[in-house]
Design a protein around this motif. Structure first.
Motif, short mmCIF file in Angstrom:
data_model
loop_
_atom_site.label_atom_id
_atom_site.label_comp_id
_atom_site.label_asym_id
_atom_site.label_seq_id
_atom_site.Cartn_x
_atom_site.Cartn_y
_atom_site.Cartn_z
N ALA A 76 0.82 -1.22 0.00
CA ALA A 76 0.00 0.00 0.00
C ALA A 76 0.85 1.26 0.00
O ALA A 76 0.38 2.33 -0.41
CB ALA A 76 -0.94 -0.01 1.20
N ALA A 82 -5.44 3.28 0.26
CA ALA A 82 -5.68 1.84 0.33
C ALA A 82 -7.15 1.59 0.63
O ALA A 82 -7.78 2.34 1.40
CB ALA A 82 -4.81 1.21 1.43
N VAL A 84 -9.71 -1.37 2.06
CA VAL A 84 -9.75 -2.65 2.75
C VAL A 84 -11.21 -3.07 2.92
O VAL A 84 -11.99 -2.37 3.57
CB VAL A 84 -9.08 -2.57 4.14
N VAL A 100 -2.76 -2.21 7.85
CA VAL A 100 -2.70 -1.26 6.74
C VAL A 100 -2.83 0.17 7.25
O VAL A 100 -2.10 1.07 6.82
CB VAL A 100 -3.79 -1.58 5.69
N VAL A 101 -3.76 0.42 8.17
CA VAL A 101 -3.98 1.77 8.69
C VAL A 101 -2.72 2.31 9.34
O VAL A 101 -2.30 3.44 9.10
CB VAL A 101 -5.15 1.80 9.68
N SER A 104 0.94 1.39 6.64
CA SER A 104 1.12 1.73 5.23
C SER A 104 1.63 3.15 5.00
O SER A 104 2.29 3.43 4.01
CB SER A 104 -0.21 1.55 4.48
N THR A 108 -6.49 5.03 4.59
CA THR A 108 -7.12 3.74 4.32
C THR A 108 -8.63 3.86 4.48
O THR A 108 -9.11 4.35 5.50
CB THR A 108 -6.60 2.66 5.28
N SER A 242 -6.86 7.76 8.90
CA SER A 242 -5.51 8.22 8.56
C SER A 242 -4.70 8.33 9.84
O SER A 242 -5.15 8.88 10.84
CB SER A 242 -5.58 9.59 7.86
#
Length: 243
Positions: A76, A82, A84, A100-101, A104, A108, A242
């Motif tokens: 990502a 991104a 999800v 990911v949050v 990355s 997201t 974010s």
């Protein structure tokens, strides 16, 4: 770019496991189901991109289930945002979203599976005047610039706010930039803040909630902020987080 993740289940092969539950066969079936679901998602993405004359590049990645979040976060980092997918029935969804949050470095959007497709024309912003909230607004700028309606929401009774007019100042700064923004103060009362924010956003007709993702490491534990924890525990609508 759309990535489809295919988890790899570690092989378990011994006589005892085969006699009791045929574990190797269960693993093969799980991998087959995952591959099938992924193929359906990619086909749907390609069809949607074709109807909108968009260029779509896809890739299939194989990864151990325990490393799925870390790998997704690493990929990502090469994109602006991104996405999800979120399924409450999938216990691995939250771990993937957290990875990911917070790993990355890009905003997201969590998309619950029951949420209808939307263009994010109406957006709510959770605002408390903090750095993380400001980062979320900055990261969502390309969405806000296309929005037809923006509502800045401040929960007034959840925690002390440094500036009494913080929400109105945020809405005003967006208006000065040419965006259609209004301010709304709400009370959480006895309701969890994440539920309050999502409920207010939904009732106001918003397609997306923008908020900061609060979290920090403490020894070996990763501690989440109350609103972030609430969203990850009870996601009710598309939310841009974010960090």
């Amino acid at each position: 770019m759309r990535w489809r993740w295919k988890p790899i289940f570690p092989p378990v092969a011994n006589t005892f496991s085969r006699m009791l539950i045929n574990l190797p066969e269960m693993i093969r079936n799980a991998e087959k189901l995952s591959a099938g679901n992924g193929a359906e998602l990619l086909a749907a993405a390609r069809a949607e991109a074709e109807t909108r004359s968009l260029k779509l590049t896809t890739s299939v990645e194989r990864e151990q289930l325990a490393l799925l979040g870390e790998t997704a976060a690493r990929h990502a980092r090469y994109f602006d945002i991104a996405l999800v997918g979120w399924s409450a029935s999938n216990p691995g969804t939250r771990a993937l979203a957290e990875a990911v949050v917070f790993g990355s470095g890009c905003p997201t959007i969590l998309l619950p599976d029951q949420a209808p497709p939307a263009s994010f024309g109406r957006v709510s912003i959770a605002w408390d005047g903090t750095r993380v909230a400001a980062r979320a607004v900055s990261d969502a700028r390309f969405i806000l610039e296309r929005a037809t309606e923006i509502t800045v929401v401040t929960v007034t009774d959840e925690k002390p706010i440094d500036e009494a007019d913080a929400g109105e100042r945020r809405a005003d700064s967006l208006r000065q930039a040419g965006l259609k923004a209004v301010f709304s103060a709400v009370r959480a009362e006895d309701c969890p803040i994440a539920e309050t924010l999502q409920r207010h956003a939904i009732s106001s007709g918003s397609d997306l909630l923008v908020m900061g993702g609060y979290g920090h490491s403490r020894l070996r534990d990763f501690v989440l902020g109350g609103a972030t924890e609430g969203v990850l525990s009870d996601l009710r609508m598309p939310v841009l987080l974010s960090h």
